[in-house]
Design a protein around this motif. Structure first.
Motif, PDB file in Angstrom:
ATOM      1  N   ALA A  41       0.845  -1.197   0.000  1.00 23.49           N
ATOM      2  CA  ALA A  41       0.000   0.000   0.000  1.00 23.49           C
ATOM      3  C   ALA A  41       0.878   1.243   0.000  1.00 23.49           C
ATOM      4  CB  ALA A  41      -0.902   0.011   1.238  1.00 23.49           C
ATOM      5  N   PRO A  42       0.362   2.371  -0.518  1.00 20.98           N
ATOM      6  CA  PRO A  42       1.155   3.615  -0.486  1.00 20.98           C
ATOM      7  C   PRO A  42       1.520   4.028   0.940  1.00 20.98           C
ATOM      8  CG  PRO A  42      -0.714   3.821  -1.971  1.00 20.98           C
ATOM      9  CD  PRO A  42      -0.912   2.542  -1.228  1.00 20.98           C
ATOM     10  N   ASN A  66       5.200   0.439   0.021  1.00 21.99           N
ATOM     11  CA  ASN A  66       5.568  -0.852  -0.568  1.00 21.99           C
ATOM     12  C   ASN A  66       4.511  -1.368  -1.538  1.00 21.99           C
ATOM     13  OD1 ASN A  66       3.555  -1.575   1.218  1.00 21.99           O
ATOM     14  ND2 ASN A  66       4.694  -3.269   2.134  1.00 21.99           N
ATOM     15  N   ARG A  67       3.826  -0.483  -2.234  1.00 23.21           N
ATOM     16  CA  ARG A  67       2.866  -0.934  -3.237  1.00 23.21           C
ATOM     17  C   ARG A  67       3.644  -1.506  -4.421  1.00 23.21           C
ATOM     18  NH1 ARG A  67      -1.148   2.546  -7.072  1.00 23.21           N
ATOM     19  NH2 ARG A  67      -2.369   0.790  -7.858  1.00 23.21           N
ATOM     20  N   ARG A  68       3.298  -2.742  -4.821  1.00 27.83           N
ATOM     21  CA  ARG A  68       4.071  -3.425  -5.851  1.00 27.83           C
ATOM     22  C   ARG A  68       3.186  -4.440  -6.571  1.00 27.83           C
ATOM     23  NH1 ARG A  68       4.878  -5.254  -0.758  1.00 27.83           N
ATOM     24  NH2 ARG A  68       5.372  -7.472  -0.394  1.00 27.83           N
ATOM     25  N   THR A  69       3.563  -4.748  -7.802  1.00 29.73           N
ATOM     26  CA  THR A  69       2.873  -5.745  -8.606  1.00 29.73           C
ATOM     27  C   THR A  69       3.784  -6.944  -8.784  1.00 29.73           C
ATOM     28  OG1 THR A  69       1.628  -4.030  -9.785  1.00 29.73           O
ATOM     29  CG2 THR A  69       1.711  -6.212 -10.788  1.00 29.73           C
ATOM     30  N   LEU A 119       7.994  -2.217  -8.268  1.00 30.90           N
ATOM     31  CA  LEU A 119       7.514  -1.219  -7.308  1.00 30.90           C
ATOM     32  C   LEU A 119       6.760  -0.116  -8.039  1.00 30.90           C
ATOM     33  CD1 LEU A 119       8.239  -1.343  -4.164  1.00 30.90           C
ATOM     34  CD2 LEU A 119       9.669  -2.776  -5.641  1.00 30.90           C
ATOM     35  N   HIS A 120       5.670   0.364  -7.436  1.00 24.49           N
ATOM     36  CA  HIS A 120       4.949   1.488  -8.005  1.00 24.49           C
ATOM     37  C   HIS A 120       5.661   2.794  -7.650  1.00 24.49           C
ATOM     38  CE1 HIS A 120       0.914  -0.514  -8.989  1.00 24.49           C
ATOM     39  NE2 HIS A 120       1.757  -1.483  -8.659  1.00 24.49           N
ATOM     40  N   VAL A 154       9.107   2.183  -2.197  1.00 26.14           N
ATOM     41  CA  VAL A 154      10.526   1.814  -2.225  1.00 26.14           C
ATOM     42  C   VAL A 154      10.821   0.477  -1.559  1.00 26.14           C
ATOM     43  CG1 VAL A 154      11.308   4.210  -2.348  1.00 26.14           C
ATOM     44  CG2 VAL A 154      11.007   3.129  -0.111  1.00 26.14           C
ATOM     45  N   TRP A 155       9.937   0.007  -0.668  1.00 25.69           N
ATOM     46  CA  TRP A 155      10.235  -1.200   0.101  1.00 25.69           C
ATOM     47  C   TRP A 155       9.772  -2.454  -0.631  1.00 25.69           C
ATOM     48  CZ3 TRP A 155      13.294  -2.064   4.060  1.00 25.69           C
ATOM     49  CH2 TRP A 155      13.631  -1.003   4.909  1.00 25.69           C
TER      50      TRP A 155
END
Length: 284
Positions: free
Chosen positions: A160-161, A165-168, A190-191, A195-196
């Motif tokens: 989540a923003p 750590n929002r990522r696909t 990573l979106h 960054v995490w």
């Protein structure tokens, strides 16, 4: 392969030894700094579940898997007793395996089963070369070779923003996509603004993992965290470098910009839920 392409070997390191290493020694044991060299096939053989980590960037001529890699694994051909998986992070590519030609587009994957005798990597357009990130592991059975296109991968949205750590997640070599003996591979992106990766941290004592970081701007880095949860260390990782993660180590990172990475695993099982999560309060 030329003399500069002689494969390297990384020995397994006990965590007690790792905790006595300085930054330079940690990089020497766990970081692969050069994988994507134009016109070269680079290879690192690891004693973590016998995984072979390779990068191939064919330009004017195909790059052929030769006798040196076969000797490295003690067989007549590289895949006599092994399987191979790759993901293309460059331009359109082509892989010829035992006279079968596989078209591997940008961010498509390819699986080659045990018993494949000959392998050659090529770029469709040498001016926009393919960049094949490759893993090979021991295999107990010969399974069908096939391309896994990007739109055939399992896609999961994670994070989540609010936690940066929002990522696909794209799962390519996965039991629900195709059978493999032990090798698992996927790609995570990573979106923007996140960054995490992989936090909260975890370990999986029954599998090793390798991380290949890419799509990092030239002036950006990822701080990759490793080590036992009670004795963490870090590696500074730049674009198109890979990290070897032993079974005893956490593996998470934070970048100075959004990035992508390919993760690959090998070991006793293919169960994604077989991991030991680490509470944030236990990290030291």
């Amino acid at each position: 392969m030329t003399a500069s392409d002689i494969p390297t070997t990384r020995q397994a390191v006990h965590y007690e030894q790792a905790e006595m290493l300085d930054g330079e020694d940690l990089r020497r044991h766990f970081l692969i700094e050069q994988l994507m060299v134009p016109g070269r096939l680079s290879a690192t053989y690891t004693h973590y579940d016998r995984m072979l980590v390779m990068g191939a960037v064919p330009t004017d001529a195909p790059l052929v898997v030769g006798e040196d890699l076969a000797r490295l694994v003690g067989s007549a051909t590289l895949l006599e007793r092994r399987e191979l998986g790759l993901i293309n992070v460059g331009g359109p590519g082509r892989v010829t395996a035992d006279k079968t030609v596989f078209e591997v587009g940008p961010q498509d994957a390819l699986y080659l089963g045990k018993g494949t005798a000959s392998v050659a990597f090529a770029s469709v357009d040498p001016a926009n070369p393919a960049k094949f990130y490759i893993n090979s592991t021991p295999a107990h059975a010969g399974l069908p070779s096939r391309v896994v296109a990007r739109d055939q991968a399992i896609v999961k949205e994670l994070g989540a923003p609010e936690t940066s750590n929002r990522r696909t997640l794209h799962q390519y070599l996965h039991p629900e996509v195709l059978p493999t003996c032990q090798l698992l591979m996927g790609l995570t992106r990573l979106h923007s603004g996140s960054v995490w990766n992989t936090m909260p941290a975890h370990t999986h004592d029954r599998r090793m993992e390798a991380y290949f970081y890419f799509e990092l701007p030239a002036d950006a880095v990822v701080m990759h965290f490793m080590g036992r949860p009670s004795a963490t260390r870090h590696l500074v990782v730049r674009n198109e470098q890979a990290v070897l993660s032993p079974p005893w180590s956490i593996h998470c990172g934070a970048g100075t910009a959004a990035y992508a990475f390919i993760w690959s695993m090998a070991g006793d099982n293919q169960a994604f839920t077989d991991m030991d999560f680490v509470a944030m309060g236990d990290l030291l």
